[in-house]
Motif scaffolding. Structure first.
Motif, PDB file in Angstrom:
ATOM      1  N   ASP A 232      44.687  34.953  48.652  1.00  0.00           N
ATOM      2  CA  ASP A 232      44.038  36.230  48.359  1.00  0.00           C
ATOM      3  C   ASP A 232      42.536  36.121  48.152  1.00  0.00           C
ATOM      4  O   ASP A 232      41.825  37.120  48.218  1.00  0.00           O
ATOM      5  CB  ASP A 232      44.666  36.839  47.095  1.00  0.00           C
ATOM      6  CG  ASP A 232      46.148  37.085  47.276  1.00  0.00           C
ATOM      7  OD1 ASP A 232      46.522  37.943  48.093  1.00  0.00           O
ATOM      8  OD2 ASP A 232      46.943  36.392  46.608  1.00  0.00           O
ATOM      9  N   LYS A 233      42.047  34.916  47.876  1.00  0.00           N
ATOM     10  CA  LYS A 233      40.617  34.737  47.620  1.00  0.00           C
ATOM     11  C   LYS A 233      40.220  33.291  47.914  1.00  0.00           C
ATOM     12  O   LYS A 233      41.003  32.368  47.668  1.00  0.00           O
ATOM     13  CB  LYS A 233      40.308  35.065  46.156  1.00  0.00           C
ATOM     14  CG  LYS A 233      38.830  35.085  45.810  1.00  0.00           C
ATOM     15  CD  LYS A 233      38.482  34.060  44.793  1.00  0.00           C
ATOM     16  CE  LYS A 233      36.994  33.897  44.600  1.00  0.00           C
ATOM     17  NZ  LYS A 233      36.112  35.012  44.752  1.00  0.00           N
ATOM     18  N   ALA A 250      37.723  34.507  56.719  1.00  0.00           N
ATOM     19  CA  ALA A 250      38.167  35.411  55.659  1.00  0.00           C
ATOM     20  C   ALA A 250      37.962  36.875  56.036  1.00  0.00           C
ATOM     21  O   ALA A 250      38.753  37.739  55.648  1.00  0.00           O
ATOM     22  CB  ALA A 250      37.427  35.095  54.362  1.00  0.00           C
ATOM     23  N   LYS A 255      39.231  39.307  53.150  1.00  0.00           N
ATOM     24  CA  LYS A 255      39.531  38.482  51.987  1.00  0.00           C
ATOM     25  C   LYS A 255      38.246  38.192  51.212  1.00  0.00           C
ATOM     26  O   LYS A 255      37.253  37.763  51.801  1.00  0.00           O
ATOM     27  CB  LYS A 255      40.150  37.169  52.467  1.00  0.00           C
ATOM     28  CG  LYS A 255      40.635  36.242  51.394  1.00  0.00           C
ATOM     29  CD  LYS A 255      41.217  34.984  52.009  1.00  0.00           C
ATOM     30  CE  LYS A 255      42.389  35.296  52.924  1.00  0.00           C
ATOM     31  NZ  LYS A 255      43.035  34.078  53.453  1.00  0.00           N
TER      32      LYS A 255
END
Length: 503
Positions: A232-233, A250, A255
Motif C-alpha cells: 500500500d505504500k 508506484a 501508490k
C-alpha cells in the motif's frame, strides 16, 4: 578482530526461510576485499511470499490484529526490540563495522540511535491512542465529527547501505508504530545487521508477518516489491535514478511513496568564525561515515577573506585523520563500501583534475593501505560551478572549495543545484545565520555545525532530494491514513425534501 557472520535465510512470517531460487550474495569486507560470508538473495517469488505474509498479519485475529490493536500494545513490542538491541549492542556494532566499513565509534553511535528511535516511536504509538476520535468543530450543531488515524496498510521499505540498520529503523519503527505491517528490502551491499533484526523480532515474539526482511538485488527484489499490488505504500532511501523508477512503478497503482534521495549540500562559512572550529565541522560534515552520506556538506562556500586560511586548516585537520581498518582504535575514516563505488569516487576525482580543478590534498589510495577500498580525504580547489565535481553527488570523502564575496552570492551559489536535502551555515552572527537558514532551499539546516541528526526532529528534502518526512512527530504520519467520521446528531427530521403525504 575476528567476527563471525551469522548464517541467515530470509525472514518471512516470523521465521527463517531459504530463498526459493537458492541464490546467495557474497559479503565482501571492504577493508580487506575478502569474502566473509553470504546473505540470501530474494527474488520476485520471495517478495510475493513476504508481502502475502505481511497482508495476512495486517488482518489477522478478527479485530485483535496488529493494525487495529491499541498503540500501547504495539509500543510494548517496540520497547522490547529496543531492549534486545541494547543487549546485543556490542555484537551488532562489530557486525555492521565489518559489513560496511564504518569505524567502530561511528557505528556505536548509530546503535544508540537505533534504540532511541524505537523508544521514540513507541511513545508515538501510545500518543496515537489519545489522538483518536479527535473532535472537529463544525458550523452546524446538528452534526458531530471526529477524526480517526489508521495505518495505511502494508509498507514496502527499501533502504541503503551507508547506515544499514539505522536507515532501516527510520522506516521500520514508525511503520510498526502506526500499525502497518512491513516488508524490508535492505541493500545487498550491507544486510547483515538488518537480518539480525529479524532474529531480534523472533526473540521478543513479534507476531509473525508483522516485519519481513528480504535482502536481494534491486531489480530482482526491490523492483517487484515496489510494483506489488498488495503493497500500500513505498518508502525509499537511495539514488535519484532508482527513486524515479520506483515512483513510475508506484504511479501505475496510485501508490503513495516517500523519497529520501541524493544531495549535494552546501556549507557556508563566513569571515567571523573560529577557524579551527570551522575546519573541524567542515571535515566532519563531509568525511564522516567515510563521506558516504546523502546529506554530506561537500560544497564548501567560504568568504574570500578567510578562504586561504581555512583551506590551510582543512589540510592540517585532514592530515591528522586516522585512516584504516574500522576496528583500529581511533580510526576516523574507513573504506568505501565496494569496488564499484570506489572506482566511481576515483573517477570523479580524476575528472575534476581533467576539467581544471586542483586536487589540493588527498585524491588517492593511502600509501600504507594496499588492500581495501580506501580513498584519502580529498580537498579540491579552483572549482567552477560547471564542473561535474561541483554539481554531482560523489558519495565519498571529497569536498570542493569555492570562495564568495557577499552573503547574497553565497546563498545564490548554495541554492544553484537540483538537490535540496541539507545545508549548513557557520557564523558568529546569529541574525545572519537566521537569514541564511530561511533562504536555503532545503529540508534540513545546520547552524554552526554539520550532520547531527536526532530522531525527535523531522528529516527530508526538497527538489530532487525527494519528498515526505521521516523522524520527528511527522515521521509516523506517512504511514497513517486520516479518516473523518461525521454523524447527524439531531432528533429532528433532516427536512431537505418535502415529506410524502401521510397514509
Amino acid at each position: 578482530m575476528a567476527v563471525t557472520i551469522p548464517t541467515r535465510q530470509l525472514f518471512i512470517d516470523g521465521d527463517w526461510k531459504a530463498p526459493i531460487s537458492g541464490k546467495r550474495i557474497p559479503i565482501i569486507n571492504p577493508s580487506t576485499e575478502d569474502t566473509i560470508g553470504y546473505i540470501p538473495a530474494a527474488t520476485a517469488e520471495d517478495v510475493n511470499v513476504a508481502v502475502e505474509a505481511a497482508r495476512k498479519a495486517y488482518y489477522r485475529n478478527g479485530g485483535k490484529d496488529w493494525s487495529s490493536a491499541a498503540g500501547a500494545h504495539r509500543a510494548k513490542y517496540l520497547r522490547a526490540i529496543a531492549n534486545k538491541i541494547k543487549e546485543r549492542k556490542q555484537e551488532l556494532i562489530k557486525l555492521e563495522a565489518i559489513d560496511c566499513g564504518r569505524p567502530l565509534d561511528e557505528v556505536a553511535w548509530d546503535m544508540d540511535d537505533v534504540v532511541s528511535c524505537f523508544e521514540y516511536f513507541a511513545d508515538a504509538a501510545e500518543k496515537l491512542d489519545s489522538e483518536q476520535r479527535a473532535p472537529v468543530s463544525l458550523p452546524m450543531e446538528a452534526f458531530k465529527c471526529h477524526v480517526l488515524k489508521e495505518p495505511i496498510g502494508v509498507a514496502g521499505l527499501i533502504t541503503p547501505w551507508n547506515y544499514p540498520l539505522l536507515m532501516a529503523i527510520w522506516k521500520v519503527a514508525p511503520a510498526l508504530a502506526a500499525g502497518c505491517t512491513a516488508v524490508l528490502k535492505p541493500s545487498e551491499l550491507a544486510s547483515v545487521t538488518c537480518l539480525e533484526l529479524g532474529q531480534v523480532c523472533k526473540d521478543v515474539g513479534l507476531p509473525p508477518g508483522v516485519l519481513n526482511i528480504i535482502p536481494g538485488l534491486g531489480p530482482e527484489a526491490g523492483a517487484p516489491l515496489a510494483a506489488h499490488p498488495l503493497v500500500d505504500k513505498i518508502s525509499f532511501t537511495g539514488s535519484g535514478a532508482t527513486g524515479s523508477k520506483i515512483m513510475t512503478s508506484a504511479a501505475k497503482l496510485i501508490k503513495p511513496v516517500t523519497m529520501e534521495l541524493g544531495g549535494k549540500s552546501p556549507i557556508i562559512v563566513f569571515e567571523d568564525v573560529d577557524l579551527d572550529k570551522a575546519a573541524e565541522w567542515t571535515i566532519f560534515g563531509c568525511f564522516y561515515a567515510n563521506g558516504q552520506i546523502c546529506s554530506a556538506t561537500s560544497r564548501l562556500l567560504v568568504h574570500e577573506s578567510i578562504a586561504s586560511a581555512l583551506v590551510e586548516k582543512l589540510v592540517k585537520w585532514s592530515e591528522n585523520i586516522k585512516i584504516g581498518d574500522p576496528f583500529e582504535e581511533g580510526c576516523r575514516l574507513g573504506p568505501i563500501i565496494s569496488a564499484q563505488q570506489y572506482e566511481k569516487v576515483m573517477k570523479y576525482i580524476s575528472t575534476a583534475k581533467e576539467e581544471g580543478a586542483t586536487i589540493l590534498y588527498g585524491g588517492e589510495r593511502p600509501p600504507h593501505l594496499k588492500k581495501g577500498f580506501y580513498v584519502q580525504p580529498t580537498i579540491i580547489t579552483d572549482v567552477t560551478t560547471s564542473m561535474q565535481i561541483w554539481k554531482e553527488e560523489v558519495f565519498g570523502p571529497v569536498i570542493c572549495v569555492k570562495p564568495f564575496k557577499t552573503e547574497e552570492e553565497a546563498i545564490e551559489l548554495a541554492n544553484d543545484t537540483h538537490y535540496g536535502l541539507a545545508a549548513a551555515v557557520l557564523s558568529e552572527d546569529l541574525d545572519r545565520c537566521d537569514r541564511v537558514a530561511k533562504a536555503f532551499e532545503v529540508g534540513v539546516v545546520w547552524v554552526n555545525c554539520s550532520q547531527p541528526c536526532f530522531c525527535q526532529a523531522p528529516w527530508g528534502g526538497k527538489k530532487r532530494s525527494g519528498f515526505g518526512r521521516e523522524l520527528g512527530e511527522t515521521g509516523i504520519d506517512d504511514y497513517l491514513s486520516v479518516k473523518q467520521v461525521t454523524r447527524y446528531a439531531s432528533s429532528e427530521q433532516w427536512g431537505w425534501y418535502k415529506p410524502p403525504p401521510k397514509q
